[in-house]
Design a protein around this motif. Structure first.
Motif, PDB file in Angstrom:
ATOM      1  N   SER A  16     -49.407  38.395  50.123  1.00  0.00           N
ATOM      2  CA  SER A  16     -48.588  38.469  48.905  1.00  0.00           C
ATOM      3  C   SER A  16     -49.317  37.856  47.712  1.00  0.00           C
ATOM      4  CB  SER A  16     -47.244  37.775  49.125  1.00  0.00           C
ATOM      5  OG  SER A  16     -47.405  36.378  49.214  1.00  0.00           O
ATOM      6  N   LYS A  17     -50.058  36.760  47.953  1.00  0.00           N
ATOM      7  CA  LYS A  17     -50.824  36.115  46.870  1.00  0.00           C
ATOM      8  C   LYS A  17     -51.963  37.019  46.403  1.00  0.00           C
ATOM      9  CE  LYS A  17     -49.926  31.352  48.423  1.00  0.00           C
ATOM     10  NZ  LYS A  17     -50.538  30.135  49.004  1.00  0.00           N
ATOM     11  N   ILE A  18     -52.636  37.639  47.356  1.00  0.00           N
ATOM     12  CA  ILE A  18     -53.759  38.523  47.009  1.00  0.00           C
ATOM     13  C   ILE A  18     -53.265  39.719  46.200  1.00  0.00           C
ATOM     14  CG2 ILE A  18     -55.487  40.102  47.973  1.00  0.00           C
ATOM     15  CD1 ILE A  18     -55.728  38.112  50.342  1.00  0.00           C
ATOM     16  N   LEU A  19     -52.177  40.322  46.648  1.00  0.00           N
ATOM     17  CA  LEU A  19     -51.628  41.479  45.922  1.00  0.00           C
ATOM     18  C   LEU A  19     -51.231  41.094  44.501  1.00  0.00           C
ATOM     19  CD1 LEU A  19     -49.410  43.174  48.670  1.00  0.00           C
ATOM     20  CD2 LEU A  19     -51.556  44.025  47.730  1.00  0.00           C
ATOM     21  N   THR A  20     -50.657  39.899  44.347  1.00  0.00           N
ATOM     22  CA  THR A  20     -50.272  39.420  43.014  1.00  0.00           C
ATOM     23  C   THR A  20     -51.494  39.330  42.110  1.00  0.00           C
ATOM     24  OG1 THR A  20     -48.442  38.163  43.966  1.00  0.00           O
ATOM     25  CG2 THR A  20     -49.149  37.562  41.749  1.00  0.00           C
TER      26      THR A  20
END
Length: 707
Positions: free
Chosen positions: A360-364
């Protein structure tokens, strides 16, 4: 006394409150009525302007495009007249803005004149379109020089003249088409038709004479009507009416602004009055403030939990359902973590949760700021990126960026390194989530694609139902050991002796019915069962032929050859019985696109190293490429049955098969004719010199080898 004072104060307070309520009520009604009526007028002005612009656009479109339908133009004219009538019938506009109303009637007269011009334009434009279509037909049917006549030395002069005639026609029609494309009548001022007019009485060739006559007729029509079309078009699209409409609106807006100032000052006085009254209740509001703060905090917490995923802190499905309603052109990228269930099963849900948080952090971080997108967790291992399409139209670029990032980077969680890959389903059509999920399922059918945009053709209910039924049949057949190899002999074309067998997969149904597995192969790929079927066929074939001195061939797909586990299974059987390697041929399906020559060549070289043979199956089908035969160093080619079936009665099929067979002989590759169904086909195959035959004329597939 005190009671009387309280009563008096209460009376005045009550009276003051009543007056305030009355004034607020009346002022609010008047202001609401004023804004409502003027808003109607402004909206109508905007609709009129937009309608006129649309009329101009449709006129220009109709003049440019050959096959444009007149319906949009007619509808836009009707809409313009309807909007004009709406403002003329507006009593408020007529009563409070008489000067602007009078000028608007002048505008209507100009529009009526413009509409008459449009009807004239349609008549002229139809004639020009018909002529232009005739020019296209004339160009297409332009006579060509007869090559046979040139070879024989006769009619050479006529042929050369015809060529000059063709050049002149091409040059003339190019000028006309240029004039039509640019809507510029200057291009046809110097249009020279003298060559064709002089030629009319000199042409002996009846084809060219008729062609020349038709050409001159159409050119005359074009020269007559095209200047009229240009003039009418310019009159229709000039800005006189739009400029007048803008002036009327500007004057109306100035008057309306003056009235607004009066309303504004009246509102100031009313506000001052209200402030005095509001001061009296300030104390009570202050007292309620603390309770209000607590209430807001509770509401925010409830709202946050309602729209937020607890694990990742991203928005959830509830927020997604709300947000999608407010987008005009929404696009959803549904990002799925491949094989996430394996991570959960092997490492446990705690590690799985940490993987989800990290993803989720990477996609953000990967979403560009200017996209103004929201990120959601929409399922166990599904993340959604929702935004307005106009903000970032290159959805494929964003999908590739996400996919490539995960392919290049490893995740390290609790000292464990993970190679995470993702697939992306994209939808721009409602219902977004369901359609993106369908696209995601379509991707899972392929080993190559990593993202896919939803198309209407994917959402076929009958296909889904059929696939579900086929999936169940296939799962049950594998589970209950009902996938069986059948053997069809391949014979020597001249001796008719059996030289080997092709192994064909069959599903044996519980009722004893035997069915080809071919209709289930795509389902097998989608459900990741294809390699399982290949393994079953390899193992069961081995069991049946190990004690028989027969040669046989197995079908392998591109996916099989790229699957390391399939190669391992082949090696295992090689080592179990070394003689079997020299008896087996692997038939590569030519109907599949062979692009990864490095990987395929590696498979071919590995099996040939052990003495096995390689064949190209279905050669002559959609992806046929003679380069495959050379690059892959094959031993056999099996000519596609669709060609073999046509041999006795289709000369083209005969020629194609002959070319394939002759080429194979040149490079020392044996050929096999598939689907030899009767004696006529067999005799033709024999005549062509094809080495081997296979088909119902000789043998049907059976559960055992003929010994």
């Amino acid at each position: 006394m005190t009671k009387n004072v309280l009563k008096t104060n209460s009376f005045w307070l009550f009276l003051l409150g009543a007056v305030m309520i009355f004034l607020i009520y009346k002022f609010n009604n008047y202001a609401e009525y004023y804004y409502e009526k003027n808003n109607e007028i402004q909206q109508t002005f905007n609709k009129i302007k937009n309608s006129e612009l649309l009329v101009n656009y449709n006129v220009l479109t109709d003049s440019i495009y050959m096959y444009e339908n007149n319906d949009p133009l007619i509808k836009s004219v009707d809409k313009l007249e309807k909007n004009i009538d709406e403002l003329i019938k507006n009593k408020y506009f007529k009563e409070y803005y008489p000067y602007n109303y009078k000028r608007f009637l002048e505008y209507k007269k100009l529009i009526d004149k413009k509409i008459r011009l449009i009807y004239r334009f349609q008549t002229i434009n139809s004639a020009i379109k018909n002529v232009t279509m005739n020019f296209a037909v004339l160009l297409n049917n332009l006579p060509k020089i007869n090559l046979e006549r040139l070879k024989n030395g006769s009619y050479e002069k006529n042929a050369i003249k015809n060529n000059k005639f063709s050049q002149k026609v091409t040059s003339l029609l190019s000028e006309i088409i240029l004039a039509k494309s640019s809507i510029d009548k200057d291009f046809i001022k110097n249009l020279d038709t003298s060559f064709f007019e002089k030629l009319s009485n000199k042409i002996n060739d009846p084809v060219i004479k008729e062609y020349n006559t038709v050409l001159l007729v159409n050119i005359k029509v074009f020269k007559k009507y095209f200047p009229q079309l240009v003039d009418v078009l310019r009159k229709i699209t000039d800005k006189k009416t739009l400029n007048l409409l803008d002036k009327i609106y500007d004057n109306y807006f100035t008057v309306m602004n003056g009235n607004l100032k009066i309303i504004k000052w009246a509102s100031y006085l009313l506000i001052i009055f209200i402030i005095g009254v509001e001061t009296l209740i300030f104390y009570l509001l202050h007292k309620l403030q603390r309770e209000s703060v607590l209430l807001k905090r509770l509401i925010n917490e409830l709202k946050y939990s309602y729209i937020t995923d607890k694990l990742t802190g991203l928005y959830n499905r509830n927020k997604f359902d709300d947000d999608v309603k407010f987008l005009k052109k929404p696009v959803l990228l549904l990002v799925n973590i491949d094989r996430f269930k394996h991570i959960n099963d092997y490492y446990g849900s705690k590690i799985g949760d940490k993987v989800l948080i990290e993803v989720s952090k990477i996609l953000t971080s990967l979403i560009p700021e200017n996209v103004n997108a929201n990120l959601y967790r929409l399922g166990a291992d599904d993340f959604g990126i929702l935004y307005e399409l106009d903000n970032y139209p290159d959805v494929g670029v964003l999908a590739e960026k996400i996919i490539k990032h995960f392919e290049k980077q490893q995740l390290e969680i609790d000292n464990v390194k993970f190679n995470i890959s993702v697939t992306v389903g994209i939808s721009m059509k409602e219902p977004l989530l369901e359609n993106a999920d369908i696209a995601l399922k379509e991707i899972k059918k392929s080993f190559r694609k990593k993202f896919l945009i939803y198309q209407e053709s994917m959402n076929i209910r009958s296909k889904i139902k059929e696939n579900i039924e086929k999936s169940k049949i296939l799962y049950d057949a594998i589970k209950e050991n009902r996938i069986q190899p059948y053997f069809q002999p391949i014979v020597d074309t001249y001796t008719k002796e059996i030289v080997k067998y092709e192994v064909l997969a069959r599903i044996v149904h519980p009722n004893g019915k035997v069915e080809s597995i071919f209709p289930y192969l795509q389902i097998a790929k989608e459900n990741k069962l294809y390699s399982d079927i290949t393994k079953i066929m390899i193992q069961k074939t081995y069991d049946k032929v190990i004690n028989k001195k027969v040669s046989f061939s197995l079908n392998v797909s591109v996916e099989d050859m790229l699957d390391v586990n399939i190669l391992k299974e082949i090696y295992r059987l090689y080592f179990k019985n070394k003689t079997i390697a020299k008896r087996v041929s692997f038939e590569i399906l030519e109907s599949e696109a062979i692009t990864d020559y490095v990987a395929i060549s590696k498979f071919v070289s590995e099996v040939k190293k052990h003495g096995s043979y390689v064949a190209i199956d279905d050669f002559g089908s959609g992806y046929s490429n003679f380069e495959h035969l050379i690059n892959l160093n094959v031993d056999f080619i099996k000519i596609d049955g669709s060609l073999i079936r046509q041999l006795p009665k289709n000369p083209s099929a005969y020629k194609i098969v002959k070319v394939i067979n002759d080429f194979a002989k040149e490079v020392n590759i044996k050929t096999v004719a598939e689907f030899v169904a009767d004696e006529k086909i067999y005799e033709t195959v024999k005549k062509l010199g094809i080495d081997y035959c296979q088909g119902f004329y000789f043998y049907e597939p059976g559960p055992d080898c003929i010994t």
